[in-house]
Motif scaffolding. Structure first.
Motif, PDB file in Angstrom:
ATOM      1  N   UNK A 240       1.096   7.115  -9.680  1.00  0.00           N
ATOM      2  CA  UNK A 240       0.515   5.785  -9.075  1.00  0.00           C
ATOM      3  C   UNK A 240       1.457   5.213  -8.332  1.00  0.00           C
ATOM      4  N   UNK A 241       2.364   4.984  -8.782  1.00  0.00           N
ATOM      5  CA  UNK A 241       3.277   3.794  -8.088  1.00  0.00           C
ATOM      6  C   UNK A 241       3.543   4.968  -7.258  1.00  0.00           C
ATOM      7  N   UNK A 242       4.118   5.767  -6.984  1.00  0.00           N
ATOM      8  CA  UNK A 242       4.824   5.993  -5.349  1.00  0.00           C
ATOM      9  C   UNK A 242       3.320   6.763  -4.490  1.00  0.00           C
ATOM     10  N   UNK A 243       2.216   6.842  -5.443  1.00  0.00           N
ATOM     11  CA  UNK A 243       1.160   7.001  -4.531  1.00  0.00           C
ATOM     12  C   UNK A 243       0.358   5.884  -3.555  1.00  0.00           C
ATOM     13  N   UNK A 244       0.890   5.267  -4.314  1.00  0.00           N
ATOM     14  CA  UNK A 244      -0.713   3.486  -3.462  1.00  0.00           C
ATOM     15  C   UNK A 244      -0.455   3.240  -2.220  1.00  0.00           C
ATOM     16  N   UNK A 245       0.774   3.421  -1.970  1.00  0.00           N
ATOM     17  CA  UNK A 245       1.790   2.960  -0.281  1.00  0.00           C
ATOM     18  C   UNK A 245       0.950   3.951   0.345  1.00  0.00           C
ATOM     19  N   UNK A 246       1.604   5.159   0.232  1.00  0.00           N
ATOM     20  CA  UNK A 246       1.087   6.320   1.078  1.00  0.00           C
ATOM     21  C   UNK A 246      -0.288   6.090   1.590  1.00  0.00           C
ATOM     22  N   UNK A 247      -0.851   6.395   0.156  1.00  0.00           N
ATOM     23  CA  UNK A 247      -2.336   6.766   0.052  1.00  0.00           C
ATOM     24  C   UNK A 247      -3.254   5.263   0.993  1.00  0.00           C
ATOM     25  N   UNK A 248      -2.841   4.151   1.099  1.00  0.00           N
ATOM     26  CA  UNK A 248      -3.539   2.710   1.202  1.00  0.00           C
ATOM     27  C   UNK A 248      -3.773   3.143   3.037  1.00  0.00           C
TER      28      UNK A 248
END
Length: 355
Positions: A240-248
């Motif tokens: 979740x920490x890795x993906x939240x920025x790119x997914x946002x």
């Protein structure tokens, strides 16, 4: 359940000699680790997806570095192309790959891309089906009549011939009507969880099976492929920490997804009226929502219930969209976990054997 890789959002806006590094290296990984296929879209005039203006051209290159994977368009926008051009391009891909080509067709989306078409945007569905019918005949070696520049009708018969006796077709579907039409014609289905939940898609899959049976096709033989955002690791919170920025960032480029998320939160507002804090809250909600039921974001264990629910809903293949995270090391680092998930849920015949 079969698993494949889907490319959708490679950023084509920058000049970079390594732009296709993720595509090439993930394709090699998939080929060596038993995944089923590679899906490449056709996208025009947008930074996200700009790496993929021509799936046939890209698959001609991927045919040279793979041996097992099926190479599929996701999709060819038929109204933007002459059927002769599509038939020739994909026959080449089929020959170069040793008979591994597959074609998903679509009617198109934005007005902008129809600068490539002689057909009006409002007629795109009828143009798609007309082009599809001509394409099927051309790939079968039949002559098709077209009008030349002087208004004369001439017979066209394309070369080379594909290696496969019949290249498989998919229809990019979202509406129930499209599922039913794909069933009527006996072709496969490519759909997604971009704007809907699995619970909303399941009745459409059932309608597809019933339509196949009604029109004389084997109800069970049609393949339903479901494009799903995918990023796996060994720890849910780390993922979740890795993906939240790119997914946002990804969601910010897809306003129709953000609007759907806003409605899901009970917010009846235009996105341009949102403050930065509103958008941050919306994006946080969006990542959580996708992780809980609309994506394979997590671990092999945490994603297992959704894979099982997809199988129960009639999905045959999960087309794992991996490049919404624009970080080469993160995506490549997650692929072994995806291969593990595929092995856990594979039927004996689903996984190819690497050479």
């Amino acid at each position: 359940m079969k698993f494949s890789l889907f490319y959708f959002d490679g950023d084509g806006s920058r000049r970079n000699e390594n732009s296709y590094r993720l595509l090439i290296d993930s394709a090699r990984f998939a080929d060596q680790n038993g995944l089923t296929a590679l899906w490449v879209p056709e996208r025009h005039f947008h930074a996200f997806g700009g790496l993929y203006p021509n799936p046939g051209l890209i698959h001609a290159a991927l045919a040279m570095i793979t041996s097992n994977l099926h190479l599929r368009s996701g999709s060819v926008v038929m109204p933007l192309h002459h059927p002769v051009r599509v038939a020739e391009d994909w026959a080449v891909v089929d020959n170069l790959s040793g008979g591994r080509a597959g074609i998903a067709i679509a009617s198109g989306w934005t007005m902008e891309e129809f600068v490539l078409s002689r057909e009006p945007h409002g007629s795109r569905r009828s143009a798609m089906w007309r082009g599809y019918e001509q394409l099927v005949k051309l790939l079968a070696g039949e002559a098709v009549r077209f009008e030349d520049a002087d208004g004369n009708m001439v017979d066209a018969r394309t070369l080379p011939r594909p290696l496969q006796a019949q290249i498989p077709f998919w229809l990019a579907c979202q509406s129930t009507e499209s599922f039913i039409e794909a069933g009527r014609r006996g072709i496969n289905v490519l759909t997604s969880l971009l704007g809907e939940t699995l619970e909303q898609i399941a009745p459409k899959i059932e309608a597809y099976r019933k339509s196949r049976e009604k029109h004389g096709h084997d109800a069970k033989s049609g393949t339903v492929a479901l494009m799903t955002h995918t990023f796996l690791g060994d720890d849910v919170e780390k993922v979740k920490a890795n993906v939240v920025g790119p997914f946002g960032n990804y969601l910010k480029t897809h306003y129709h997804l953000l609007e759907g998320l806003a409605k899901g939160m009970g917010l009846d507002m235009r996105l341009e009226d949102f403050s930065e804090d509103d958008l941050d809250s919306l994006l946080s909600f969006g990542v959580e929502g996708f992780m809980k039921g609309r994506s394979l974001i997590g671990t092999a264990e945490s994603c297992a219930p959704l894979v099982e629910a997809m199988a129960a809903a009639g999905v045959d293949e999960i087309a794992c969209l991996i490049d919404f995270v624009q970080d080469y090391d993160l995506v490549m680092g997650g692929l072994p976990y995806l291969a593990d998930l595929a092995r856990r849920h594979a039927a004996p015949s689903d996984l190819a054997v690497a050479p």
